[in-house]
Write a protein that holds these residues in place. Sequence first.
Motif, PDB file in Angstrom:
ATOM      1  N   ASP A  71      94.793  -1.161 -12.626  1.00 33.87           N
ATOM      2  CA  ASP A  71      95.810  -2.201 -12.379  1.00 33.87           C
ATOM      3  C   ASP A  71      94.928  -3.517 -12.009  1.00 33.87           C
ATOM      4  O   ASP A  71      95.593  -4.637 -12.740  1.00 33.87           O
ATOM      5  CB  ASP A  71      96.385  -1.931 -10.680  1.00 33.87           C
ATOM      6  N   VAL A  72      93.779  -3.586 -11.605  1.00 32.42           N
ATOM      7  CA  VAL A  72      93.167  -4.995 -11.517  1.00 32.42           C
ATOM      8  C   VAL A  72      92.503  -5.395 -13.029  1.00 32.42           C
ATOM      9  O   VAL A  72      92.632  -6.415 -13.143  1.00 32.42           O
ATOM     10  CB  VAL A  72      91.865  -4.504 -10.878  1.00 32.42           C
ATOM     11  N   ALA A  73      92.365  -4.272 -13.865  1.00 29.56           N
ATOM     12  CA  ALA A  73      92.033  -4.805 -15.380  1.00 29.56           C
ATOM     13  C   ALA A  73      93.257  -5.213 -15.996  1.00 29.56           C
ATOM     14  O   ALA A  73      93.149  -6.301 -16.707  1.00 29.56           O
ATOM     15  CB  ALA A  73      91.401  -3.653 -16.076  1.00 29.56           C
ATOM     16  N   ARG A  74      94.577  -4.693 -15.505  1.00 31.19           N
ATOM     17  CA  ARG A  74      95.647  -4.730 -16.419  1.00 31.19           C
ATOM     18  C   ARG A  74      96.044  -6.619 -15.905  1.00 31.19           C
ATOM     19  O   ARG A  74      96.309  -7.423 -16.499  1.00 31.19           O
ATOM     20  CB  ARG A  74      96.689  -4.255 -15.885  1.00 31.19           C
ATOM     21  N   ALA A  75      95.887  -6.664 -14.500  1.00 29.52           N
ATOM     22  CA  ALA A  75      96.054  -8.221 -13.849  1.00 29.52           C
ATOM     23  C   ALA A  75      95.112  -9.146 -14.627  1.00 29.52           C
ATOM     24  O   ALA A  75      95.720 -10.448 -14.945  1.00 29.52           O
ATOM     25  CB  ALA A  75      95.951  -8.193 -12.436  1.00 29.52           C
ATOM     26  N   TYR A  76      94.039  -8.943 -14.685  1.00 28.84           N
ATOM     27  CA  TYR A  76      92.991  -9.797 -15.470  1.00 28.84           C
ATOM     28  C   TYR A  76      93.404 -10.203 -16.962  1.00 28.84           C
ATOM     29  O   TYR A  76      93.317 -11.306 -17.223  1.00 28.84           O
ATOM     30  CB  TYR A  76      91.461  -9.143 -15.382  1.00 28.84           C
ATOM     31  N   LEU A  77      93.632  -9.027 -17.487  1.00 30.96           N
ATOM     32  CA  LEU A  77      93.948  -9.244 -18.996  1.00 30.96           C
ATOM     33  C   LEU A  77      95.445 -10.019 -19.009  1.00 30.96           C
ATOM     34  O   LEU A  77      95.481 -10.673 -20.132  1.00 30.96           O
ATOM     35  CB  LEU A  77      94.216  -7.970 -19.700  1.00 30.96           C
ATOM     36  N   GLU A  78      96.408  -9.754 -18.196  1.00 27.18           N
ATOM     37  CA  GLU A  78      97.472 -10.789 -18.355  1.00 27.18           C
ATOM     38  C   GLU A  78      97.144 -12.029 -18.042  1.00 27.18           C
ATOM     39  O   GLU A  78      98.051 -13.078 -18.536  1.00 27.18           O
ATOM     40  CB  GLU A  78      98.592  -9.959 -17.420  1.00 27.18           C
ATOM     41  N   ALA A  79      96.314 -12.124 -16.914  1.00 30.49           N
ATOM     42  CA  ALA A  79      96.136 -13.660 -16.744  1.00 30.49           C
ATOM     43  C   ALA A  79      95.161 -14.590 -17.667  1.00 30.49           C
ATOM     44  O   ALA A  79      95.478 -15.741 -17.663  1.00 30.49           O
ATOM     45  CB  ALA A  79      95.404 -13.716 -15.191  1.00 30.49           C
ATOM     46  N   THR A  80      94.822 -13.816 -18.441  1.00 30.35           N
ATOM     47  CA  THR A  80      93.718 -14.611 -19.532  1.00 30.35           C
ATOM     48  C   THR A  80      94.356 -14.252 -20.942  1.00 30.35           C
ATOM     49  O   THR A  80      93.374 -14.625 -21.867  1.00 30.35           O
ATOM     50  CB  THR A  80      92.210 -14.108 -19.218  1.00 30.35           C
ATOM     51  N   ALA A  81      95.506 -14.006 -20.798  1.00 31.62           N
ATOM     52  CA  ALA A  81      95.887 -13.704 -22.276  1.00 31.62           C
ATOM     53  C   ALA A  81      96.515 -14.768 -23.096  1.00 31.62           C
ATOM     54  O   ALA A  81      96.587 -14.781 -24.360  1.00 31.62           O
ATOM     55  CB  ALA A  81      97.215 -12.707 -22.261  1.00 31.62           C
ATOM     56  N   MET A  82      96.218 -15.852 -22.339  1.00 28.79           N
ATOM     57  CA  MET A  82      96.821 -17.329 -23.284  1.00 28.79           C
ATOM     58  C   MET A  82      95.651 -17.994 -23.176  1.00 28.79           C
ATOM     59  O   MET A  82      94.866 -18.300 -22.393  1.00 28.79           O
ATOM     60  CB  MET A  82      98.166 -17.825 -22.468  1.00 28.79           C
ATOM     61  N   PRO A  83      95.573 -19.193 -23.973  1.00 30.17           N
ATOM     62  CA  PRO A  83      94.473 -20.305 -24.274  1.00 30.17           C
ATOM     63  C   PRO A  83      95.029 -21.190 -23.235  1.00 30.17           C
ATOM     64  O   PRO A  83      96.241 -21.379 -22.682  1.00 30.17           O
ATOM     65  CB  PRO A  83      94.751 -20.925 -25.283  1.00 30.17           C
ATOM     66  N   PRO A  84      94.342 -22.330 -22.803  1.00 31.37           N
ATOM     67  CA  PRO A  84      94.314 -23.273 -21.919  1.00 31.37           C
ATOM     68  C   PRO A  84      95.665 -24.137 -22.162  1.00 31.37           C
ATOM     69  O   PRO A  84      95.815 -24.382 -23.332  1.00 31.37           O
ATOM     70  CB  PRO A  84      93.165 -24.087 -21.817  1.00 31.37           C
ATOM     71  N   SER A  85      96.512 -24.462 -21.152  1.00 26.18           N
ATOM     72  CA  SER A  85      97.808 -25.292 -21.532  1.00 26.18           C
ATOM     73  C   SER A  85      97.518 -26.541 -22.199  1.00 26.18           C
ATOM     74  O   SER A  85      98.174 -27.158 -22.952  1.00 26.18           O
ATOM     75  CB  SER A  85      98.453 -25.326 -20.485  1.00 26.18           C
ATOM     76  N   TRP A  86      96.096 -27.081 -21.975  1.00 24.82           N
ATOM     77  CA  TRP A  86      95.958 -28.320 -22.645  1.00 24.82           C
ATOM     78  C   TRP A  86      95.504 -28.522 -23.995  1.00 24.82           C
ATOM     79  O   TRP A  86      94.999 -29.570 -24.578  1.00 24.82           O
ATOM     80  CB  TRP A  86      94.799 -29.138 -21.689  1.00 24.82           C
ATOM     81  N   VAL A  87      95.134 -27.366 -24.698  1.00 25.63           N
ATOM     82  CA  VAL A  87      94.807 -27.341 -26.152  1.00 25.63           C
ATOM     83  C   VAL A  87      95.507 -28.167 -26.953  1.00 25.63           C
ATOM     84  O   VAL A  87      96.714 -28.312 -26.916  1.00 25.63           O
ATOM     85  CB  VAL A  87      94.854 -26.056 -26.389  1.00 25.63           C
ATOM     86  N   ASP A  88      94.664 -28.931 -27.701  1.00 21.33           N
ATOM     87  CA  ASP A  88      95.367 -29.927 -28.916  1.00 21.33           C
ATOM     88  C   ASP A  88      95.085 -29.109 -30.167  1.00 21.33           C
ATOM     89  O   ASP A  88      94.005 -29.049 -30.533  1.00 21.33           O
ATOM     90  CB  ASP A  88      94.493 -31.212 -28.983  1.00 21.33           C
TER      91      ASP A  88
END
Length: 408
Positions: A71-88
Amino acid sequence: MSSAGTEPHAEAAPAAPAFTNASLDALRQVGDELADATVAELFERGEMGKFNTLMRWFSTAGQELPDGLPDVARAYLEATAMPPSWVDWGEMERARLFFIDNNVHISTALSFVSMPACYAIPHVAKLLSATHSLAYPSRRMAETGQFTVYLMQPNAFEAGSRFIPAAQKVRLLHASIRHHLRREGRWDTERLGTPICQEDMIGGQLAFSIMVLDALHRLGIHISNEGADAYYYAWRVVGAMLGIDTALMPKDLDEARLFGDLYLTRHLGPSSEGVHLTRQLIDLYEEVVPGTVFDPVVPAMIRYLMGDTVADWLDVPRSAFWDTAIRTAPTLLGVLETLEDRSPVAAWALDRLGHYTSVLELSSLTRGRVMQYAIPEQLKGDYGVTSAKPRLDRWTPPPITPDLSGGR
């Protein structure tokens, strides 16, 4: 910097941060809270082996996470699955085109500047030695090369790409190294700070960005300000995805220069581990170069790009002939650039040659394997730390930052 979000009036731009010894000392105590907590729980529950096995099946963005993932690994992978919102994304595309146009030169700089620069920082060399219980000596370079190639693909941040999973795994790899060294009491935290701390992560980001740009300039490669800005921006995005606090990262090349000059002044020096790692690097590339006649080219290139002081610290061999001959590289590359500028056919041919050269180099390093960035379950047993190229608008590195001592 040319990225979106730049203020329209110079007077509105924020002042550059005051990087000092005291501010960098504070960064030495900080790791990566999210990744560190994830790794700690995986080890505490004895689930790291299971995680590594399942991660071999997770290699592309958007892929469904495997069943049985803790579960802890799944939560980490889901939390880091997107690049930063500020990317140009326009700036990222400019970075990709810059990489395509200069891929063979960038590969040269990564191999003969970025890696030796890390080896010339004694505590970083010690840490790299700690994690070098590897199946074959090219693995570290293979992982670095493959990671960069993944980053510069057109779909790097889209479903089906390999970059985001690679970044997620590298971030956990760094956290696992911190976990091992601190748990086993094999790192002098009081003297050296947190292993792979925020200061060193930013230092590594600069080794793979601004030091590469410096090397390209030394090779005589014409770089536009726009291209240099975009290349650094891409590595700033990478830094955020690898756990660097964006509030602490230099926001552009000017700030990167200030931080980098102070960081190197604080930490550059000789070490036995640095000498050993450099010898491995030279041996590796001498194996890649066919025959033995051109073997001295490898240390000569390192010496030319790094300078004699650092090269001597790393015990890079000297060669009277090749150390002189390599200085003609900017002239030869200048001739090729002129051909590229004047002939679309030559430009196409040279781009293809650069592409295939990079592919051949990477395939030699990886030996046909996909690097999995597995999380080590233990460290090496015998290690002990406490023991388009417009001729106008050409980018050039500024002079060395004055008053590097800073204030405490």
